[in-house]
Design a protein around this motif. Structure first.
Motif, PDB file in Angstrom:
ATOM      1  N   LYS A   1      16.048 -20.978  -0.221  1.00 28.45           N
ATOM      2  CA  LYS A   1      17.302 -22.252   0.108  1.00 28.45           C
ATOM      3  C   LYS A   1      17.343 -22.322   0.972  1.00 28.45           C
ATOM      4  O   LYS A   1      18.066 -23.570   1.557  1.00 28.45           O
ATOM      5  CB  LYS A   1      18.583 -21.605  -1.079  1.00 28.45           C
ATOM      6  CG  LYS A   1      18.314 -21.067  -1.740  1.00 28.45           C
ATOM      7  CD  LYS A   1      17.518 -21.640  -3.292  1.00 28.45           C
ATOM      8  CE  LYS A   1      18.194 -21.453  -4.827  1.00 28.45           C
ATOM      9  NZ  LYS A   1      17.090 -19.711  -4.797  1.00 28.45           N
TER      10      LYS A   1
ATOM     11  N   TYR B   1      24.958 -30.074   2.154  1.00 27.18           N
ATOM     12  CA  TYR B   1      25.272 -29.238   0.805  1.00 27.18           C
ATOM     13  C   TYR B   1      27.023 -29.990   0.993  1.00 27.18           C
ATOM     14  O   TYR B   1      27.625 -30.382  -0.255  1.00 27.18           O
ATOM     15  CB  TYR B   1      24.964 -28.002   0.615  1.00 27.18           C
ATOM     16  CG  TYR B   1      24.022 -27.694   0.036  1.00 27.18           C
ATOM     17  CD1 TYR B   1      24.184 -27.595  -1.115  1.00 27.18           C
ATOM     18  CD2 TYR B   1      22.658 -27.503   0.836  1.00 27.18           C
ATOM     19  CE1 TYR B   1      22.822 -27.218  -1.250  1.00 27.18           C
ATOM     20  CE2 TYR B   1      21.274 -26.577   0.751  1.00 27.18           C
ATOM     21  CZ  TYR B   1      21.674 -26.942  -0.970  1.00 27.18           C
ATOM     22  OH  TYR B   1      20.201 -26.686  -1.377  1.00 27.18           O
TER      23      TYR B   1
ATOM     24  N   LYS C   1      27.244 -33.006  -1.061  1.00 25.90           N
ATOM     25  CA  LYS C   1      27.051 -33.065  -2.166  1.00 25.90           C
ATOM     26  C   LYS C   1      27.971 -32.568  -2.713  1.00 25.90           C
ATOM     27  O   LYS C   1      27.782 -33.437  -3.783  1.00 25.90           O
ATOM     28  CB  LYS C   1      25.401 -32.209  -2.488  1.00 25.90           C
ATOM     29  CG  LYS C   1      24.847 -33.444  -1.551  1.00 25.90           C
ATOM     30  CD  LYS C   1      23.270 -32.265  -2.060  1.00 25.90           C
ATOM     31  CE  LYS C   1      21.803 -32.548  -0.889  1.00 25.90           C
ATOM     32  NZ  LYS C   1      21.485 -33.535  -1.898  1.00 25.90           N
TER      33      LYS C   1
ATOM     34  N   MET D   1      24.269 -23.906  -4.918  1.00 29.12           N
ATOM     35  CA  MET D   1      24.283 -25.054  -5.412  1.00 29.12           C
ATOM     36  C   MET D   1      24.628 -25.623  -6.680  1.00 29.12           C
ATOM     37  O   MET D   1      24.665 -26.466  -7.296  1.00 29.12           O
ATOM     38  CB  MET D   1      22.361 -25.032  -5.733  1.00 29.12           C
ATOM     39  CG  MET D   1      21.610 -24.658  -4.110  1.00 29.12           C
ATOM     40  SD  MET D   1      19.777 -23.946  -5.499  1.00 29.12           S
ATOM     41  CE  MET D   1      19.530 -24.943  -3.876  1.00 29.12           C
ATOM     42  N   PHE D   2      25.937 -24.752  -7.380  1.00 21.32           N
ATOM     43  CA  PHE D   2      25.934 -24.770  -8.628  1.00 21.32           C
ATOM     44  C   PHE D   2      27.512 -25.211  -8.712  1.00 21.32           C
ATOM     45  O   PHE D   2      28.657 -25.119  -7.973  1.00 21.32           O
ATOM     46  CB  PHE D   2      25.732 -23.940  -9.157  1.00 21.32           C
ATOM     47  CG  PHE D   2      24.648 -23.727  -9.301  1.00 21.32           C
ATOM     48  CD1 PHE D   2      23.541 -24.269  -9.855  1.00 21.32           C
ATOM     49  CD2 PHE D   2      23.521 -22.425  -8.600  1.00 21.32           C
ATOM     50  CE1 PHE D   2      21.943 -23.917 -10.030  1.00 21.32           C
ATOM     51  CE2 PHE D   2      22.396 -21.836  -8.576  1.00 21.32           C
ATOM     52  CZ  PHE D   2      21.537 -22.705  -9.544  1.00 21.32           C
TER      53      PHE D   2
ATOM     54  N   ARG E   1      27.087 -25.273 -16.533  1.00 25.96           N
ATOM     55  CA  ARG E   1      26.424 -25.326 -15.027  1.00 25.96           C
ATOM     56  C   ARG E   1      25.988 -26.580 -14.593  1.00 25.96           C
ATOM     57  O   ARG E   1      24.696 -26.534 -15.268  1.00 25.96           O
ATOM     58  CB  ARG E   1      25.695 -24.159 -14.947  1.00 25.96           C
ATOM     59  CG  ARG E   1      25.067 -24.065 -13.614  1.00 25.96           C
ATOM     60  CD  ARG E   1      23.995 -23.139 -13.573  1.00 25.96           C
ATOM     61  NE  ARG E   1      22.878 -23.810 -13.838  1.00 25.96           N
ATOM     62  CZ  ARG E   1      22.139 -22.859 -13.103  1.00 25.96           C
ATOM     63  NH1 ARG E   1      22.252 -22.055 -13.046  1.00 25.96           N
ATOM     64  NH2 ARG E   1      20.090 -23.204 -13.206  1.00 25.96           N
TER      65      ARG E   1
ATOM     66  N   THR F   1      23.964 -28.635 -10.900  1.00 27.24           N
ATOM     67  CA  THR F   1      23.530 -28.680  -9.647  1.00 27.24           C
ATOM     68  C   THR F   1      23.743 -30.355  -8.992  1.00 27.24           C
ATOM     69  O   THR F   1      23.634 -30.981  -9.763  1.00 27.24           O
ATOM     70  CB  THR F   1      22.349 -27.814  -9.664  1.00 27.24           C
ATOM     71  OG1 THR F   1      21.863 -27.826  -8.341  1.00 27.24           O
ATOM     72  CG2 THR F   1      21.331 -28.908 -10.367  1.00 27.24           C
TER      73      THR F   1
ATOM     74  N   ALA G   1      22.519 -30.023  -6.290  1.00 23.31           N
ATOM     75  CA  ALA G   1      21.147 -30.008  -5.458  1.00 23.31           C
ATOM     76  C   ALA G   1      20.385 -30.677  -5.191  1.00 23.31           C
ATOM     77  O   ALA G   1      19.532 -31.510  -3.583  1.00 23.31           O
ATOM     78  CB  ALA G   1      20.669 -28.384  -5.316  1.00 23.31           C
ATOM     79  N   ALA G   2      19.710 -30.919  -5.670  1.00 21.11           N
ATOM     80  CA  ALA G   2      18.356 -31.822  -5.408  1.00 21.11           C
ATOM     81  C   ALA G   2      18.444 -33.099  -6.416  1.00 21.11           C
ATOM     82  O   ALA G   2      17.177 -33.791  -6.756  1.00 21.11           O
ATOM     83  CB  ALA G   2      16.838 -31.073  -6.203  1.00 21.11           C
ATOM     84  N   VAL G   3      19.562 -33.173  -6.391  1.00 21.09           N
ATOM     85  CA  VAL G   3      19.598 -34.775  -7.134  1.00 21.09           C
ATOM     86  C   VAL G   3      20.470 -36.155  -5.944  1.00 21.09           C
ATOM     87  O   VAL G   3      21.312 -35.580  -5.009  1.00 21.09           O
ATOM     88  CB  VAL G   3      20.636 -35.139  -8.711  1.00 21.09           C
ATOM     89  CG1 VAL G   3      20.678 -36.065  -9.407  1.00 21.09           C
ATOM     90  CG2 VAL G   3      20.422 -33.362  -8.781  1.00 21.09           C
TER      91      VAL G   3
ATOM     92  N   LEU H   1      20.560 -32.402 -14.303  1.00 17.25           N
ATOM     93  CA  LEU H   1      21.067 -31.189 -13.717  1.00 17.25           C
ATOM     94  C   LEU H   1      21.441 -29.475 -13.660  1.00 17.25           C
ATOM     95  O   LEU H   1      22.088 -29.256 -13.131  1.00 17.25           O
ATOM     96  CB  LEU H   1      22.972 -31.657 -13.535  1.00 17.25           C
ATOM     97  CG  LEU H   1      23.082 -33.385 -13.019  1.00 17.25           C
ATOM     98  CD1 LEU H   1      24.947 -33.622 -13.722  1.00 17.25           C
ATOM     99  CD2 LEU H   1      22.760 -33.523 -11.917  1.00 17.25           C
TER     100      LEU H   1
ATOM    101  N   GLY I   1      18.894 -27.263 -12.979  1.00 18.49           N
ATOM    102  CA  GLY I   1      17.605 -26.548 -12.322  1.00 18.49           C
ATOM    103  C   GLY I   1      17.745 -26.797 -10.695  1.00 18.49           C
ATOM    104  O   GLY I   1      18.758 -27.599 -10.459  1.00 18.49           O
TER     105      GLY I   1
ATOM    106  N   LEU J   1      17.480 -26.549  -7.832  1.00 22.86           N
ATOM    107  CA  LEU J   1      16.126 -26.663  -7.012  1.00 22.86           C
ATOM    108  C   LEU J   1      16.207 -27.819  -5.395  1.00 22.86           C
ATOM    109  O   LEU J   1      17.507 -27.927  -5.469  1.00 22.86           O
ATOM    110  CB  LEU J   1      14.571 -27.885  -7.745  1.00 22.86           C
ATOM    111  CG  LEU J   1      14.259 -27.250  -8.245  1.00 22.86           C
ATOM    112  CD1 LEU J   1      13.724 -28.351  -9.039  1.00 22.86           C
ATOM    113  CD2 LEU J   1      13.936 -25.639  -8.248  1.00 22.86           C
ATOM    114  N   PRO J   2      16.210 -26.706  -4.014  1.00 18.73           N
ATOM    115  CA  PRO J   2      16.556 -27.771  -3.210  1.00 18.73           C
ATOM    116  C   PRO J   2      15.442 -29.037  -2.811  1.00 18.73           C
ATOM    117  O   PRO J   2      14.488 -29.302  -3.223  1.00 18.73           O
ATOM    118  CB  PRO J   2      16.378 -26.480  -1.882  1.00 18.73           C
ATOM    119  CG  PRO J   2      15.622 -25.503  -2.298  1.00 18.73           C
ATOM    120  CD  PRO J   2      15.143 -25.160  -4.209  1.00 18.73           C
ATOM    121  N   LEU J   3      15.528 -29.461  -2.294  1.00 22.71           N
ATOM    122  CA  LEU J   3      15.352 -30.910  -2.187  1.00 22.71           C
ATOM    123  C   LEU J   3      14.458 -30.537  -0.430  1.00 22.71           C
ATOM    124  O   LEU J   3      14.760 -30.588   0.099  1.00 22.71           O
ATOM    125  CB  LEU J   3      16.416 -32.125  -1.809  1.00 22.71           C
ATOM    126  CG  LEU J   3      17.062 -33.151  -1.529  1.00 22.71           C
ATOM    127  CD1 LEU J   3      16.389 -33.251  -2.830  1.00 22.71           C
ATOM    128  CD2 LEU J   3      17.779 -34.170  -0.956  1.00 22.71           C
TER     129      LEU J   3
END
Lengths: 474, 474
Positions: A292, A355, A358, A384-385, A446, A448, A450-452, B37, B39, B41-43
């Motif tokens: 991560k 982070y 976000k 991330m969550f 849940r 996240t 993180a990746a959006v 939303l 997973g 996953l890191p960016l």
């Protein structure tokens, strides 16, 4: 401050592992005037990589850790050949060869110094060994300590893949109750005090203590101290699975976007205390990872524990993974060596900033889109969550069509949100085996951040809010 | 040509493995108009490697595979960034991310074509999955098929580390007798026919069939066919551990140094048939690796088997290694993609040449230095190892001081050779558990020509010859 002998906790498999007989011959390898025809190593002349060059961002990452470099000063260039040229580089002639199960010394030295800076482990008999990531570290931990008859304590909601690893080995699980701050220490103590299974008391506690998956909760320093005392009292090992440790964020203030800048000292002082940092007795196994922090595909993690236990991991690694990829070791050591400990802290601070932005955005978006009467949420302090908690009993059909079953409300919301075009994972999917219902009508989902991308996150949460409103007839 | 259902051979651990519940949600990932939303996953923006460049030798390797490049044409440059640019490249944005347990498709596609070219597997239900090398592949195979109560057939002399992997899992071993050409098929059949242990008949045969470790022997095509028939008759699985498959050499002729040049067609026609190439029933698990062909530190291997069995390996990998390092996958796929299948054959032919030169030199050196009356040796056809066989009964003290125990002669020679400054590994160190003595007075030592300069090899063998002469009073 004496480290305890915990070898009575080793599994039969682990106790039986022996070093190879060939090792007795290897002491002659490299000895002067000895022609060593004992080993089956290929000649490094035939490794078809003469030189590798990698381009990376450079500290202090002034434009953010994800920024494209605008000039040479923004770029760290790692260039490594077959032969050693710089102190902190792992030459390809060595990293691509056999050997060094524990990991290449340049990398493990960096990580040991890093561990000293972050955790200041009070017992002096700790060490670390490289792994191919926390998934494998956790599997190795189970193989090292547990027989099929054993029990592991897990958080009542936990990472499905970690749970599946335990389940398939035929190891039992005893879930411990959590609240918004994670494991409730009193419940953990109670679990051991009231143990009445014919099976032996659990050997391990498995906890994702910082930025927990799936709840996003983080254990406070006070709870960690209390849990360590309980571990000591009941003689179990704490396995802290800590991939999100450095995704600790600044405090959330309503409407805030960016966190205030911090110095290295402030950053270090603000980090929650790991179980390792409390480990006077050597009963913590810490699973750490670059997944991560740098990238999952490095497949590079490390296990921190007392030396005597680590030696058992090394014996297992010798006959399984051997050691992580030489490319990964050379490229990560090369990057970290060039960044230095300070540059790496800059990176971690940069990561914290991203982070935090976000997380803040998510909180602001939730405030905007969630129907207040039935929904609750807390800003996660790490990871991330985030979770969206919903009072299922407020659903108009709760007592009638749904027969007072909160899971039926969860399913209805999940399906409605898919129709609306947004997916969060239903909390019940993370229930550990033997989960004890405590009669709550609260359910959760849940999500996240993180990746959006932020706009997409906002769109998704507006759809999720809409789905809840439609379901609850708000 | 129907593939057999071999699921009755799966271990309890493997049978119990389930795919993650989260997978049902992942089908929505990437779906149009769905904000996912779900997973963690890191960016990939935060992966600190923007571009990697690797310099490698270029086909056809006219000056040998170990030659330093003299001009640009001698160099293959692999340059890969975060985003996909070339068909055969695995972009860093993907290889450094989570996912793709089976391996990145660019690499597995190359390997599938390669497998077709080399093995022409007769059943059409085969597939392959990446591993982190054969040590891990073998461990995964044991976990997938064997319960602690099971038995594995192993070659009576075998690789100590592979044996140790089996032993620590509490799995029993039944050794099968070998001669200069490896496993004796009749003895294998007999082992199953006369099975009288209360334990079930063995599920697996583990064989290093080409360039065996430690004996250097290779099974002939005829023996492989006979062994496959026996496997079919007694319903067991053949695990062929084949790291040395491409270290097959040209025939040895006394005094020869270099092998004659070969075309791709001649090279392919000359390769011994793998068990996979005979596998009409899907009962072969082939463990393949880049360790001896490119470099051990790639930590990159692959398992070839029928799809239904491979699926069980994937479930195990999901909760252990996940997948090999993204750096390894990108760099190896990038190199092989640029070389192409033909260029890779050029490399393998170049490797064959180097090993043939070393093997020939070793044979010539042995002819020069070994006392003929007590020593015998055969030119190995493949691999890194040769053995020096010695008739212990010719030792003057055999019947007296050594009490007719060949192992005492072995120890005496080992110690004498260390005094002389040369180390080969005593053959008895490789005896499998439950080894059945067959009353032979022959002992052997394993040597390698893989990683030693030729002059040093000659010096070592002259010292070893001297040690034997001194011991035997010749």
């Amino acid at each position: 401050m004496t480290v305890k002998d915990l070898s009575h906790h080793l599994s039969n498999e682990s106790k039986g592992r022996q070093p190879s007989a060939l090792k007795t011959a290897f002491k002659y390898f490299g000895q002067e005037n000895m022609v060593f025809l004992g080993g089956g190593l290929p000649l490094s002349d035939y490794f078809p990589w003469d030189k590798i060059t990698a381009h990376s961002p450079a500290p202090p990452f002034s434009n953010g850790i994800g920024a494209k470099p605008t000039n040479e000063k923004d770029t760290t260039v790692t260039e490594v050949g077959k032969v050693k040229e710089l102190d902190y580089d792992v030459p390809l002639g060595r990293s691509l060869q056999y050997g060094h199960t524990e990991g290449q010394v340049e990398l493990t030295d960096f990580l040991k110094t890093h561990t000293e800076i972050i955790h200041k482990i009070p017992n002096k008999e700790w060490d670390l060994v490289l792994s191919v990531g926390n998934t494998q570290s956790w599997e190795a931990t189970l193989r090292t300590f547990c027989n099929p008859d054993d029990t592991v304590v897990v958080e009542e909601y936990s990472f499905s893949s970690a749970i599946e690893t335990v389940r398939a080995l035929g190891i039992s699980m005893a879930p411990v109750e959590m609240d918004d701050e994670g494991i409730i220490p009193e419940k953990l103590d109670q679990l051991f005090n009231e143990w009445d299974s014919p099976k032996p008391k659990p050997k391990l506690l498995y906890t994702i203590s910082t930025g927990q998956n799936p709840t996003g909760s983080s254990l406070s320093n006070e709870r960690r101290e209390a849990i360590y005392k309980i571990a000591s009292k009941h003689d179990f090992i704490i396995v802290e699975d800590e991939p999100y440790y450095f995704l600790q964020m600044a405090d959330y203030e309503k409407g805030a976007s960016e966190p205030p800048a911090v110095t290295h000292e402030q950053f270090l002082a603000g980090l929650v205390k790991s179980f390792s940092s409390l480990d006077v007795e050597g009963r913590v196994v810490r699973l750490d990872s670059f997944s991560k922090v740098l990238a999952p595909g490095t497949r590079l993690g490390w296990i921190v524990a007392q030396k005597k236990l680590l030696e058992r991991f090394i014996r297992l690694h010798e006959v399984s993974i051997q050691t992580p990829s030489g490319f990964s070791q050379t490229l990560v050591a090369g990057l970290l060596g060039r960044w230095g400990q300070d540059g790496y802290l800059d990176w971690l601070i940069g990561l914290r900033k991203e982070y935090t932005i976000k997380r803040n955005f998510t909180m602001n978006s939730l405030l905007k889109h969630m129907p207040k009467d039935v929904v609750a949420f807390e800003p996660p302090m790490a990871g991330m969550f985030f979770i969206v908690k919903i009072d299922a009993s407020k659903h108009p059909k709760f007592a009638t069509e749904f027969g007072k079953d909160p899971i039926k409300v969860e399913t209805a919301i999940y399906e409605k949100s898919l129709e609306q075009g947004c997916l969060l994972i239903p909390g019940s999917w993370f229930k550990s085996p033997n989960f004890k219902e405590h009669g709550s009508t609260e359910i959760f989902f849940r999500g996240t951040y993180a990746a959006v991308a932020l706009e997409k996150l906002d769109l998704g949460l507006s759809r999720f809010g809409k789905a809840i409103e439609l379901e609850f007839g708000l």
